[in-house]
Scaffold this motif. Structure first.
Motif, PDB file in Angstrom:
ATOM      1  N   THR A 124       9.853  -3.997  -9.107  1.00 18.15           N
ATOM      2  CA  THR A 124       9.026  -4.335 -10.267  1.00 18.15           C
ATOM      3  C   THR A 124       8.582  -5.786 -10.219  1.00 18.15           C
ATOM      4  OG1 THR A 124      10.238  -2.698 -11.573  1.00 18.15           O
ATOM      5  CG2 THR A 124       8.864  -4.247 -12.782  1.00 18.15           C
ATOM      6  N   ALA A 125       9.459  -6.667  -9.743  1.00 16.16           N
ATOM      7  CA  ALA A 125       9.070  -8.072  -9.579  1.00 16.16           C
ATOM      8  C   ALA A 125       7.882  -8.184  -8.627  1.00 16.16           C
ATOM      9  CB  ALA A 125      10.251  -8.887  -9.072  1.00 16.16           C
ATOM     10  N   MET A 126       7.921  -7.442  -7.533  1.00 14.34           N
ATOM     11  CA  MET A 126       6.808  -7.487  -6.582  1.00 14.34           C
ATOM     12  C   MET A 126       5.524  -6.948  -7.216  1.00 14.34           C
ATOM     13  SD  MET A 126       7.209  -9.065  -3.789  1.00 14.34           S
ATOM     14  CE  MET A 126       5.502  -8.658  -3.424  1.00 14.34           C
ATOM     15  N   LYS A 127       5.635  -5.924  -8.038  1.00  8.52           N
ATOM     16  CA  LYS A 127       4.438  -5.405  -8.713  1.00  8.52           C
ATOM     17  C   LYS A 127       3.842  -6.457  -9.644  1.00  8.52           C
ATOM     18  CE  LYS A 127       5.872  -0.546  -8.519  1.00  8.52           C
ATOM     19  NZ  LYS A 127       6.361   0.622  -9.304  1.00  8.52           N
ATOM     20  N   LYS A 128       4.724  -7.228 -10.305  1.00 11.10           N
ATOM     21  CA  LYS A 128       4.241  -8.294 -11.193  1.00 11.10           C
ATOM     22  C   LYS A 128       3.574  -9.406 -10.394  1.00 11.10           C
ATOM     23  CE  LYS A 128       5.311  -6.828 -15.322  1.00 11.10           C
ATOM     24  NZ  LYS A 128       4.271  -6.638 -16.376  1.00 11.10           N
ATOM     25  N   ILE A 129       4.120  -9.731  -9.233  1.00 12.43           N
ATOM     26  CA  ILE A 129       3.491 -10.740  -8.375  1.00 12.43           C
ATOM     27  C   ILE A 129       2.115 -10.264  -7.939  1.00 12.43           C
ATOM     28  CG2 ILE A 129       3.632 -11.866  -6.111  1.00 12.43           C
ATOM     29  CD1 ILE A 129       6.705 -11.957  -6.534  1.00 12.43           C
ATOM     30  N   ARG A 130       2.015  -8.996  -7.538  1.00 12.21           N
ATOM     31  CA  ARG A 130       0.719  -8.426  -7.163  1.00 12.21           C
ATOM     32  C   ARG A 130      -0.257  -8.455  -8.334  1.00 12.21           C
ATOM     33  NH1 ARG A 130      -2.064  -8.304  -2.965  1.00 12.21           N
ATOM     34  NH2 ARG A 130      -3.452  -9.304  -4.464  1.00 12.21           N
ATOM     35  N   GLU A 131       0.229  -8.100  -9.514  1.00 13.50           N
ATOM     36  CA  GLU A 131      -0.631  -8.066 -10.698  1.00 13.50           C
ATOM     37  C   GLU A 131      -1.135  -9.465 -11.048  1.00 13.50           C
ATOM     38  OE1 GLU A 131      -0.643  -6.269 -15.272  1.00 13.50           O
ATOM     39  OE2 GLU A 131       1.176  -6.139 -14.040  1.00 13.50           O
ATOM     40  N   ALA A 132      -0.248 -10.458 -10.988  1.00 18.82           N
ATOM     41  CA  ALA A 132      -0.657 -11.831 -11.284  1.00 18.82           C
ATOM     42  C   ALA A 132      -1.682 -12.314 -10.265  1.00 18.82           C
ATOM     43  CB  ALA A 132       0.563 -12.748 -11.303  1.00 18.82           C
ATOM     44  N   ALA A 133      -1.465 -11.973  -8.991  1.00 13.39           N
ATOM     45  CA  ALA A 133      -2.420 -12.360  -7.948  1.00 13.39           C
ATOM     46  C   ALA A 133      -3.793 -11.756  -8.209  1.00 13.39           C
ATOM     47  CB  ALA A 133      -1.897 -11.937  -6.577  1.00 13.39           C
ATOM     48  N   ASP A 134      -3.808 -10.517  -8.671  1.00  9.83           N
ATOM     49  CA  ASP A 134      -5.077  -9.866  -8.986  1.00  9.83           C
ATOM     50  C   ASP A 134      -5.741 -10.490 -10.212  1.00  9.83           C
ATOM     51  OD1 ASP A 134      -4.751  -8.152  -6.841  1.00  9.83           O
ATOM     52  OD2 ASP A 134      -3.876  -6.535  -8.050  1.00  9.83           O
ATOM     53  N   MET A 135      -4.934 -11.005 -11.144  1.00 10.16           N
ATOM     54  CA  MET A 135      -5.468 -11.596 -12.369  1.00 10.16           C
ATOM     55  C   MET A 135      -6.068 -12.976 -12.138  1.00 10.16           C
ATOM     56  SD  MET A 135      -2.554 -10.559 -15.187  1.00 10.16           S
ATOM     57  CE  MET A 135      -3.276 -11.615 -16.468  1.00 10.16           C
ATOM     58  N   VAL A 136      -5.342 -13.836 -11.404  1.00 13.43           N
ATOM     59  CA  VAL A 136      -5.768 -15.237 -11.308  1.00 13.43           C
ATOM     60  C   VAL A 136      -5.927 -15.734  -9.875  1.00 13.43           C
ATOM     61  CG1 VAL A 136      -4.815 -15.853 -13.555  1.00 13.43           C
ATOM     62  CG2 VAL A 136      -3.366 -16.065 -11.520  1.00 13.43           C
ATOM     63  N   GLY A 137      -5.579 -14.908  -8.896  1.00 12.94           N
ATOM     64  CA  GLY A 137      -5.714 -15.306  -7.495  1.00 12.94           C
ATOM     65  C   GLY A 137      -4.391 -15.742  -6.892  1.00 12.94           C
ATOM     66  N   ILE A 138      -4.138 -15.352  -5.669  1.00 12.11           N
ATOM     67  CA  ILE A 138      -2.880 -15.678  -5.001  1.00 12.11           C
ATOM     68  C   ILE A 138      -2.730 -17.178  -4.817  1.00 12.11           C
ATOM     69  CG2 ILE A 138      -3.798 -15.517  -2.652  1.00 12.11           C
ATOM     70  CD1 ILE A 138      -0.343 -14.229  -3.827  1.00 12.11           C
ATOM     71  N   GLU A 139      -3.836 -17.915  -4.783  1.00 13.07           N
ATOM     72  CA  GLU A 139      -3.777 -19.371  -4.609  1.00 13.07           C
ATOM     73  C   GLU A 139      -3.189 -20.078  -5.824  1.00 13.07           C
ATOM     74  OE1 GLU A 139      -7.672 -18.433  -6.537  1.00 13.07           O
ATOM     75  OE2 GLU A 139      -6.547 -17.607  -4.848  1.00 13.07           O
ATOM     76  N   LYS A 140      -2.960 -19.339  -6.924  1.00 17.22           N
ATOM     77  CA  LYS A 140      -2.370 -19.914  -8.133  1.00 17.22           C
ATOM     78  C   LYS A 140      -0.874 -19.657  -8.244  1.00 17.22           C
ATOM     79  CE  LYS A 140      -5.805 -21.861 -10.204  1.00 17.22           C
ATOM     80  NZ  LYS A 140      -5.652 -22.440 -11.525  1.00 17.22           N
ATOM     81  N   LEU A 141      -0.276 -18.999  -7.255  1.00 20.69           N
ATOM     82  CA  LEU A 141       1.117 -18.572  -7.353  1.00 20.69           C
ATOM     83  C   LEU A 141       1.980 -19.283  -6.319  1.00 20.69           C
ATOM     84  CD1 LEU A 141       0.592 -14.705  -7.709  1.00 20.69           C
ATOM     85  CD2 LEU A 141       0.428 -16.475  -9.482  1.00 20.69           C
ATOM     86  N   MET A 142       3.212 -19.610  -6.725  1.00 27.82           N
ATOM     87  CA  MET A 142       4.184 -20.241  -5.825  1.00 27.82           C
ATOM     88  C   MET A 142       5.534 -19.541  -5.976  1.00 27.82           C
ATOM     89  SD  MET A 142       3.321 -24.318  -6.386  1.00 27.82           S
ATOM     90  CE  MET A 142       3.585 -24.299  -8.162  1.00 27.82           C
ATOM     91  N   TRP A 143       6.256 -19.488  -4.871  1.00 24.59           N
ATOM     92  CA  TRP A 143       7.608 -18.927  -4.914  1.00 24.59           C
ATOM     93  C   TRP A 143       8.606 -19.981  -5.386  1.00 24.59           C
ATOM     94  CZ3 TRP A 143      11.747 -20.542  -1.653  1.00 24.59           C
ATOM     95  CH2 TRP A 143      12.951 -19.856  -1.908  1.00 24.59           C
ATOM     96  N   GLY A 144       9.585 -19.536  -6.177  1.00 22.11           N
ATOM     97  CA  GLY A 144      10.696 -20.388  -6.571  1.00 22.11           C
ATOM     98  C   GLY A 144      11.946 -19.540  -6.720  1.00 22.11           C
TER      99      GLY A 144
END
Length: 317
Positions: free
Chosen positions: A239-259
């Protein structure tokens, strides 16, 4: 995918976790445990027997997991660690970028001055101690039982100074009301660089509004603590991975960082597992994984000349 540069955008260190929050104590116990708001919890892995969560142990974990660099944020539940973080920046600033935190509940809003004595210098890293950013655990800023408005005059003055000096804000938000307050901050300070923590709390109804903040050109979202949020389903956190995919689709993968939210999250899993589930997922392609796991953080936090730590074979292999 071979040898990506991996950057942890959300981690913690402390010499001694001995403080209080909201009138309740947090203090160290043996074997990595803490008395936390009236409850005994396993705060750190059990090999941290002295209550210390040090840079040297973290770097050892980073080397083993082949993590090249990390951003070290702060939390009021750990006590303000500026003195220790200053030392870490001086010793390990090539790999660890420790961020500054003020005692907001006691009226502290003055940022550290630059090493040249000029508080107006817009130079990241030029402050005494090498501070490149400031932390606000927004879900903790309570005074007399009431949360402080993050768009209040004191905060706004500080944000404008941060914007002028090109300092990065590491921020966690609590709910839609606070998210709306911070939207006003972004409108007032459009060039303020922001990294929203805990991936905007994807297990809460507030998540979509926090993700939408990243539509601003200078606002990022980092996933510190996402394995904690989805601990009930455990590795590999579908489910975490689905949320990461969803966020990437919403605002772009260039806006996401791993922590990772190290060290609390590695009481349940190894440090490597806190990003390995991303590497093994088929919901992101290799380029998206490189951006999420490190390249975005290199761009935002200005890491330079990092190398991937050498992998050493396990004795059990």
């Amino acid at each position: 995918m071979e040898n990506p540069i991996i950057i942890d955008a959300h981690s913690h260190l402390w010499l001694r976790q001995d403080t209080e929050w909201n009138g309740k104590r947090i203090s160290p116990l043996p074997n990595g445990r803490s008395m936390f708001l009236g409850e005994e919890v396993q705060m750190c892995p059990p090999f941290m027997i002295d209550g210390k969560n040090t840079a040297e142990v973290f770097l050892s974990n980073m080397n083993y997991a082949q993590v090249a660099g990390a951003v070290v944020t702060q939390e009021f539940i750990d006590g303000i660690q500026n003195d220790y973080y200053k030392t870490v920046n001086q010793k390990y600033g090539d790999r660890l970028k420790c961020l500054y935190m003020l005692d907001y509940m006691n009226g502290e809003f003055t940022l550290p001055v630059s090493s040249h004595g000029d508080s107006s210098l817009p130079l990241v890293g030029e402050t005494e101690g090498g501070w490149e950013g400031v932390v606000i655990p927004g879900h903790r800023i309570y005074k007399d039982g009431k949360r402080m408005p993050i768009n209040g005059d004191d905060f706004m003055k500080m944000f404008k100074e941060m914007e002028k000096r090109n300092l990065i804000l590491s921020l966690c938000l609590e709910d839609n009301e606070q998210t709306a307050e911070f939207r006003e901050v972004i409108e007032e300070c459009p060039n303020l660089k922001v990294a929203i923590g805990h991936f905007g709390m994807p297990t809460e109804q507030t998540w979509y509004e926090q993700v939408k903040l990243c539509q601003n050109k200078n606002v990022m979202l980092e996933s510190g603590g996402i394995t904690w949020l989805y601990n009930p389903e455990f590795y590999p956190y579908p489910t975490a991975m689905k949320k990461i995919r969803e966020a990437a689709d919403m605002v772009g993968i260039e806006k996401l960082m791993w922590g990772s939210d190290y060290p609390r999250t590695i009481t349940a899993i190894t440090y490597k597992m806190s990003y390995d589930f991303v590497l093994k997922s088929d919901l992101l392609n290799d380029e998206e994984k490189r951006l999420l796991l490190g390249e975005n953080a290199v761009r935002v936090f200005g890491f330079k000349n990092l190398t991937v730590p050498k992998r050493v074979k396990n004795m059990s292999e």
